[in-house]
Every structure is written in C-alpha cells, then in structure tokens.
Write a protein that holds these residues in place. Structure first.
Motif, short mmCIF file in Angstrom:
data_model
loop_
_atom_site.label_atom_id
_atom_site.label_comp_id
_atom_site.label_asym_id
_atom_site.label_seq_id
_atom_site.Cartn_x
_atom_site.Cartn_y
_atom_site.Cartn_z
N THR A 236 0.49 5.65 -0.23
CA THR A 236 -0.34 6.86 -0.28
C THR A 236 0.54 8.04 -0.66
O THR A 236 1.63 8.20 -0.09
N ARG B 197 -7.52 4.54 -4.91
CA ARG B 197 -8.47 5.35 -4.14
C ARG B 197 -7.97 6.78 -4.14
O ARG B 197 -6.77 7.01 -3.94
N TYR C 292 -11.39 9.74 5.50
CA TYR C 292 -11.31 9.29 4.10
C TYR C 292 -10.53 7.99 4.00
O TYR C 292 -10.68 7.24 3.04
N THR C 293 -9.63 7.74 4.97
CA THR C 293 -8.74 6.58 4.92
C THR C 293 -9.32 5.37 5.66
O THR C 293 -8.55 4.48 6.05
N GLU D 283 0.83 -1.21 0.00
CA GLU D 283 0.00 0.00 0.00
C GLU D 283 0.86 1.26 0.00
O GLU D 283 1.83 1.37 0.76
N SER E 160 -7.95 1.84 5.15
CA SER E 160 -6.50 1.58 5.12
C SER E 160 -5.90 1.47 6.51
O SER E 160 -6.29 2.21 7.41
N ILE F 153 -8.23 10.18 -2.15
CA ILE F 153 -8.75 10.68 -0.87
C ILE F 153 -8.67 12.20 -0.89
O ILE F 153 -7.67 12.77 -1.31
N ASN G 133 -3.29 5.06 -2.88
CA ASN G 133 -4.18 6.14 -2.44
C ASN G 133 -3.55 7.46 -2.86
O ASN G 133 -2.41 7.75 -2.50
#
Ligand code: FPP
Ligand code: MG
Length: 294
Positions: free
Chosen positions: A74, A119, A193-194, A72, A197, A121, A151
């Motif tokens: 972001t 995603r 928003y996360t 993952e 995760s 965010i 993200n």
C-alpha cells in the motif's frame, strides 16, 4: 516508466534477496513515500520532476517487493492535505496520475500475467472526473486478480476514511439494516476503504520525518514501523532489505501482540445484509464511474 517492470537485480542483490527470503517475509508492506520536493531542490529540478522520479521509484520498489515475495503493498500517493499545496503542484500531481493510470490500463497483459489487483483507496469524489474514471477502469479491469495487491492511497486521509465508515454505519442504522449493538471493532474494520486487506505488517517512511501524517491510523496500530533518512526518489533495494531485516528481528514479538489484539468477528443476518449493501454500493459507484452502469 511502466508500473510492472522486469527484474533488474545484480547477482549480489539476488543473493541478498534469497537470504532475506529464508526468513519471515511480511505479507503486507505500506510506504509513506516522502521527500520528492527536497530531492527536486537538491538536484535543481522542478517539483513536478521530483514527483516523476518518485513514481519511477515506486515502480522499481514494486518490482523489488515481487522479487521478495511480498504479496501486498500500500502506498501513500496523495493525501487530502496535499490539495492545500499550490495550484501548480496539485495540477502537476493530477496530470502525473492521469498519465500513469492511463499507462496502467495499457499494461493489462502484464498485470494479468502477474495476477496483480489494483485498488485505489480514498475519497475519489474529491478528484477530477476523468481521473476518477481512469481509477475505476483500473480497479474493474484487475478485480478478479488475487496473486498480488497494490493499494494506492489517493485523495486519502485516515480521518476521512474513518468519517466515511461512521457515515456508512449510521446509514446502516437509520435504514434499519443494523442495530447500534451490531457495531463492533470488526464491523468498523470491515467498513473502512481497506476492508479487503490484512493490516500492514511493516510500514516504511522515507525522508527522515517521524510521523504517520494521517495514513492508515486504524490499520497500523500493531505494525512494525521503519523510518529512514533517505529521500524517496533515492530509496534503494538496500533500504528495503534493511527494513525487512529489522521486521524479521522483531516479528515474533509483533505476531504475539497482533494475535492478542485480533478483533472478535461477530456476525449475524443484519451484519451480512449491511455488508452486502455497503460493498454493493461501492461496486455500483465504480461501475458508474467506469461507464459500465448507466
Ligand atoms: C511526498 O513528497 C510525495 C508526494 C506528496 C507525492 C507522492 C507521489 C508519487 C511518488 C507519485 C505516485 C503517483 C501515482 C500516480 C501513484 P513531498 O512532496 O512531501 O516532498 P517533501 O517532503 O520533500 O516536501
Ligand atoms: Mg513531505
């Protein structure tokens, strides 16, 4: 440049990746990609070109993260504060987003092959309508994927995210879905928003700036932070490996701290129905933006 590229590491880089992979690899890495304009100035090119190079570096970095087995990532791509930049620069960044999200939709096969879920965010309502639509389409197209997660924080600040969570919770209370006593650390967490995760294990900021700039302030409380002087378009795999190496040297301590601060998940029927309403209304917004719901 494509979002998903083929690996281009030399045998020596692959060897170093293998060595790092023998240790604890972070599950989630966040990047504050800073220094695009200084790079542009240094190389005598337009700011927009600096941001273009920044995107290319993002694509390269995503490939390195896949090579390293980091599931993952972001990235901070556009802060709400960035709307205060000159009109020309904001327009150039929006045009870059348009081009790149359009390109992302054309890379469906690769995204599906790698199982990548995208995603975005942030406060999508602040963006031009066509960008909102492209973002919704990208999120809907990949929503069943679950091997790797990207993200993109776009029109994002942590203050805005927390304000939005407080607003959702207060609607929950005023609509009679929740009692004030249902609001806990874990429910705030699940209203951000996360919500889908885990918190980042490692956050990397380039360009020598030593601050968070309103990025994931709730989620980074127990993350390992790595600041490096390099400008984002000049970031290399060696900087990434160095950051992961520093994380590995500290991760036992970080894990201990994280386990001490795990919020207690308490749930009941009201909380479940509030979350069903919250996630359902997010899904409806995406479907409407993506033209899948009238
Ligand atoms: C920070 O450098 C960078 C940004 C504000 C934009 C980052 C965007 C990208 C890397 C492209 C990503 C695009 C998409 C579509 C995901 P800066 O402009 O603050 O540079 P400076 O610190 O040198 O002034
Ligand atoms: Mg900057």
């Amino acid at each position: 440049m494509a979002w998903i590229r083929d690996s281009t590491l030399s045998w020596f880089q692959l060897l170093c990746v293998k060595v790092i992979k023998a240790g604890k690899v972070p599950r989630h890495v966040a990047f504050i990609m800073d220094g695009n304009r200084r790079y542009a100035r240094k190389n005598n090119v337009l700011k927009a070109e600096g941001h273009n190079k920044g995107f290319d570096k993002l694509a390269e970095t995503l490939q390195w993260c896949l090579d390293l087995g980091i599931p993952e990532v972001t990235v901070y791509a556009f802060s709400i504060e960035n709307f205060k930049r000159t009109e020309d620069e904001v327009d150039a960044l929006m045009e870059l987003a348009r081009q790149k999200f359009r390109r992302l939709l054309n890379e469906k096969e690769k995204l599906m092959e790698h199982g990548v879920r995208i995603r975005i965010i942030g406060n999508l309502s602040l963006l031009p309508h066509d960008v909102q639509k492209l973002i919704a389409e990208a999120m809907l197209m990949t929503q069943e994927n679950n091997k790797a997660f990207l993200n993109v924080a776009f029109a994002y600040t942590a203050h805005d995210e927390m304000t939005n969570a407080v607003r959702s919770l207060s609607i929950g209370v005023s609509e009679g879905l929740l009692l004030p006593s249902d609001i806990s650390e874990s429910l705030i967490d699940r209203s951000l928003y996360t919500s889908d995760s885990p918190d980042p294990d490692l956050v990397i900021r380039t360009s020598g700036e030593v601050r968070f700039s309103d990025f994931l302030l709730w989620q980074l409380s127990f993350s390992y932070v790595y600041f490096t002087e390099v400008l984002w378009p000049e970031f290399t795999i060696w900087h990434l490996l160095a950051a992961v190496f520093h994380y590995q040297r500290n991760y036992r301590h970080i894990e201990e701290i994280q386990s001490l601060h795990k919020p207690v998940e308490h749930t009941n029927e009201r909380i479940s129905s509030y979350l069903t309403w919250l996630y359902g209304s997010r899904e409806d917004t995406l479907l409407k933006l993506g033209g899948k719901l009238l």
